[in-house]
Motif scaffolding. Sequence first.
Motif, PDB file in Angstrom:
ATOM      1  N   SER A  81       0.535  -0.712   0.324  1.00 32.91           N
ATOM      2  CA  SER A  81       0.393   0.292   0.201  1.00 32.91           C
ATOM      3  C   SER A  81       1.206   1.771   0.136  1.00 32.91           C
ATOM      4  CB  SER A  81      -0.944  -0.041   0.974  1.00 32.91           C
ATOM      5  OG  SER A  81       0.069  -0.070   2.475  1.00 32.91           O
ATOM      6  N   LEU A  82       0.628   2.201  -0.443  1.00 34.73           N
ATOM      7  CA  LEU A  82       0.609   4.036  -0.605  1.00 34.73           C
ATOM      8  C   LEU A  82       1.300   3.893   0.975  1.00 34.73           C
ATOM      9  CD1 LEU A  82      -0.561   5.007  -3.895  1.00 34.73           C
ATOM     10  CD2 LEU A  82       1.115   3.848  -3.740  1.00 34.73           C
ATOM     11  N   ASP A  83       0.147   3.839   1.449  1.00 30.22           N
ATOM     12  CA  ASP A  83       0.708   4.385   2.755  1.00 30.22           C
ATOM     13  C   ASP A  83       1.275   3.776   3.531  1.00 30.22           C
ATOM     14  OD1 ASP A  83      -1.675   6.282   2.357  1.00 30.22           O
ATOM     15  OD2 ASP A  83      -3.142   5.150   4.130  1.00 30.22           O
ATOM     16  N   ASP A  84       1.767   1.884   3.256  1.00 26.97           N
ATOM     17  CA  ASP A  84       3.233   1.449   4.160  1.00 26.97           C
ATOM     18  C   ASP A  84       4.716   1.751   3.812  1.00 26.97           C
ATOM     19  OD1 ASP A  84       1.260  -0.248   5.393  1.00 26.97           O
ATOM     20  OD2 ASP A  84       1.317  -2.026   3.828  1.00 26.97           O
ATOM     21  N   PHE A  85       4.312   2.310   1.942  1.00 29.45           N
ATOM     22  CA  PHE A  85       5.959   2.946   1.631  1.00 29.45           C
ATOM     23  C   PHE A  85       5.943   4.243   2.047  1.00 29.45           C
ATOM     24  CE2 PHE A  85       7.612   5.508  -1.447  1.00 29.45           C
ATOM     25  CZ  PHE A  85       8.756   5.180  -1.871  1.00 29.45           C
ATOM     26  N   GLU A  86       4.770   5.141   2.502  1.00 31.87           N
ATOM     27  CA  GLU A  86       5.494   5.685   3.092  1.00 31.87           C
ATOM     28  C   GLU A  86       5.232   6.366   4.401  1.00 31.87           C
ATOM     29  OE1 GLU A  86       1.785   8.175   2.178  1.00 31.87           O
ATOM     30  OE2 GLU A  86       1.662   8.825  -0.096  1.00 31.87           O
ATOM     31  N   ARG A  87       5.020   5.753   4.940  1.00 28.03           N
ATOM     32  CA  ARG A  87       5.700   5.975   6.237  1.00 28.03           C
ATOM     33  C   ARG A  87       6.822   4.828   6.943  1.00 28.03           C
ATOM     34  NH1 ARG A  87       0.783   4.249   7.840  1.00 28.03           N
ATOM     35  NH2 ARG A  87       0.421   2.023   7.592  1.00 28.03           N
ATOM     36  N   ALA A  88       7.139   4.016   6.577  1.00 29.20           N
ATOM     37  CA  ALA A  88       8.527   3.417   6.156  1.00 29.20           C
ATOM     38  C   ALA A  88       9.482   4.044   5.857  1.00 29.20           C
ATOM     39  CB  ALA A  88       8.600   2.078   5.204  1.00 29.20           C
ATOM     40  N   VAL A  89       9.213   5.487   4.584  1.00 26.97           N
ATOM     41  CA  VAL A  89       9.800   5.903   4.036  1.00 26.97           C
ATOM     42  C   VAL A  89       9.877   7.531   4.951  1.00 26.97           C
ATOM     43  CG1 VAL A  89       8.571   7.551   2.143  1.00 26.97           C
ATOM     44  CG2 VAL A  89      11.292   7.347   1.864  1.00 26.97           C
ATOM     45  N   SER A  90       9.505   7.717   5.377  1.00 26.17           N
ATOM     46  CA  SER A  90       9.601   8.636   6.554  1.00 26.17           C
ATOM     47  C   SER A  90       9.785   8.305   7.385  1.00 26.17           C
ATOM     48  CB  SER A  90       7.714   8.862   6.437  1.00 26.17           C
ATOM     49  OG  SER A  90       6.976   9.899   5.687  1.00 26.17           O
ATOM     50  N   ALA A  91      10.511   6.807   8.350  1.00 27.75           N
ATOM     51  CA  ALA A  91      10.512   7.273   9.112  1.00 27.75           C
ATOM     52  C   ALA A  91      12.662   7.232   8.925  1.00 27.75           C
ATOM     53  CB  ALA A  91      10.270   5.628   9.363  1.00 27.75           C
ATOM     54  N   ILE A  92      12.460   7.058   7.592  1.00 32.37           N
ATOM     55  CA  ILE A  92      14.141   7.403   7.672  1.00 32.37           C
ATOM     56  C   ILE A  92      14.455   9.073   7.578  1.00 32.37           C
ATOM     57  CG2 ILE A  92      16.255   7.370   5.851  1.00 32.37           C
ATOM     58  CD1 ILE A  92      14.628   4.710   4.502  1.00 32.37           C
ATOM     59  N   PRO A  93      16.173   9.393   8.266  1.00 31.41           N
ATOM     60  CA  PRO A  93      15.821  11.238   8.979  1.00 31.41           C
ATOM     61  C   PRO A  93      16.643  10.972   7.333  1.00 31.41           C
ATOM     62  CG  PRO A  93      17.079   8.950  10.418  1.00 31.41           C
ATOM     63  CD  PRO A  93      16.213   8.326   9.617  1.00 31.41           C
ATOM     64  N   GLU A  94      17.243  11.007   7.057  1.00 33.44           N
ATOM     65  CA  GLU A  94      17.857  11.531   6.061  1.00 33.44           C
ATOM     66  C   GLU A  94      16.809  12.021   4.354  1.00 33.44           C
ATOM     67  OE1 GLU A  94      21.006   8.872   7.985  1.00 33.44           O
ATOM     68  OE2 GLU A  94      18.555   8.502   6.934  1.00 33.44           O
ATOM     69  N   VAL A  95      15.782  11.611   5.157  1.00 29.13           N
ATOM     70  CA  VAL A  95      14.313  11.614   4.084  1.00 29.13           C
ATOM     71  C   VAL A  95      14.040  12.825   4.783  1.00 29.13           C
ATOM     72  CG1 VAL A  95      12.470  10.913   2.785  1.00 29.13           C
ATOM     73  CG2 VAL A  95      14.733   9.619   3.062  1.00 29.13           C
ATOM     74  N   GLN A  96      14.070  14.047   3.780  1.00 27.80           N
ATOM     75  CA  GLN A  96      13.808  15.158   4.143  1.00 27.80           C
ATOM     76  C   GLN A  96      11.863  15.358   4.064  1.00 27.80           C
ATOM     77  OE1 GLN A  96      15.706  17.726   6.125  1.00 27.80           O
ATOM     78  NE2 GLN A  96      16.452  15.476   6.816  1.00 27.80           N
ATOM     79  N   THR A  97      11.726  15.188   2.355  1.00 25.06           N
ATOM     80  CA  THR A  97      10.289  15.272   1.703  1.00 25.06           C
ATOM     81  C   THR A  97       9.790  14.212   1.344  1.00 25.06           C
ATOM     82  OG1 THR A  97      11.457  16.435   0.050  1.00 25.06           O
ATOM     83  CG2 THR A  97      10.145  17.936   1.518  1.00 25.06           C
ATOM     84  N   VAL A  98       8.905  13.546   1.450  1.00 29.40           N
ATOM     85  CA  VAL A  98       7.857  12.210   0.341  1.00 29.40           C
ATOM     86  C   VAL A  98       7.132  13.337  -0.445  1.00 29.40           C
ATOM     87  CG1 VAL A  98       7.009  10.256   0.556  1.00 29.40           C
ATOM     88  CG2 VAL A  98       8.962  10.937   2.273  1.00 29.40           C
ATOM     89  N   GLU A  99       7.168  13.555  -1.434  1.00 24.84           N
ATOM     90  CA  GLU A  99       6.240  13.405  -2.671  1.00 24.84           C
ATOM     91  C   GLU A  99       5.534  12.353  -3.732  1.00 24.84           C
ATOM     92  OE1 GLU A  99       7.780  17.970  -2.545  1.00 24.84           O
ATOM     93  OE2 GLU A  99       8.277  16.464  -4.303  1.00 24.84           O
ATOM     94  N   HIS A 100       4.067  12.781  -3.013  1.00 28.00           N
ATOM     95  CA  HIS A 100       3.636  11.497  -3.757  1.00 28.00           C
ATOM     96  C   HIS A 100       3.383  12.225  -5.493  1.00 28.00           C
ATOM     97  CE1 HIS A 100       0.702   8.589  -5.217  1.00 28.00           C
ATOM     98  NE2 HIS A 100       1.102   8.023  -5.628  1.00 28.00           N
ATOM     99  N   ILE A 101       3.814  11.977  -6.843  1.00 27.48           N
ATOM    100  CA  ILE A 101       3.767  12.463  -7.717  1.00 27.48           C
ATOM    101  C   ILE A 101       3.280  11.991  -8.983  1.00 27.48           C
ATOM    102  CG2 ILE A 101       5.573  14.513  -6.980  1.00 27.48           C
ATOM    103  CD1 ILE A 101       7.520  12.332  -8.956  1.00 27.48           C
ATOM    104  N   LEU A 102       2.138  12.390  -9.686  1.00 24.54           N
ATOM    105  CA  LEU A 102       1.957  10.938 -11.099  1.00 24.54           C
ATOM    106  C   LEU A 102       3.338  11.993 -12.460  1.00 24.54           C
ATOM    107  CD1 LEU A 102      -0.361  10.742 -12.347  1.00 24.54           C
ATOM    108  CD2 LEU A 102      -0.993  12.793 -13.045  1.00 24.54           C
ATOM    109  N   GLY A 103       3.145  10.826 -13.211  1.00 25.64           N
ATOM    110  CA  GLY A 103       4.359  10.647 -13.726  1.00 25.64           C
ATOM    111  C   GLY A 103       4.431   9.123 -13.407  1.00 25.64           C
TER     112      GLY A 103
END
Length: 152
Positions: A81-103
């Motif tokens: 699920s997109l929520d699972d990915f977003e939650r996991a990637v947001s927990a990485i301190p070096e990741v400053q922004t997470v943007e769900h995009i079209l393209g």
Amino acid sequence: MTELDDTDRRILRALVADATQSASALGRRLGLSQPAVWRRIRRLRSEGVIAGQRLDLDRERLGFGVTVFLGVKLATKGRVSLDDFERAVSAIPEVQTVEHILGLFDYRLRVVARDIADFERVLRRRIMTLPGVGDVEANVLLSEERRPGPIG
């Protein structure tokens, strides 16, 4: 949409430049009383025009000399699920922004690292091991000019 007059726009431009300014200092700068500025700022906050305040840190002085934009395409959209990915990637301190995009890619990440070797470690050990990660494209930031955005 909130209706803004010229005074609201002048206040917003001043706050975008320096959000630490007091209502009194803003009033002196803009030719308004401190209570008038404070009322307007309070209204802009209550209407959601001002969504918060952020501290702008100098990443290089903190030892993070590399910024990379990652395009991430999920390999198994149906299984993860997109929520699972977003939650996991947001927990990485070096990741400053997470943007769900079209393209071409599903997500764009802003990742900071100490240097290229540190970025490679973050990419291999943290990002590439996340559930559903398929194709990844990295773009290293060379320079950045910040623009305050449209205020009208």
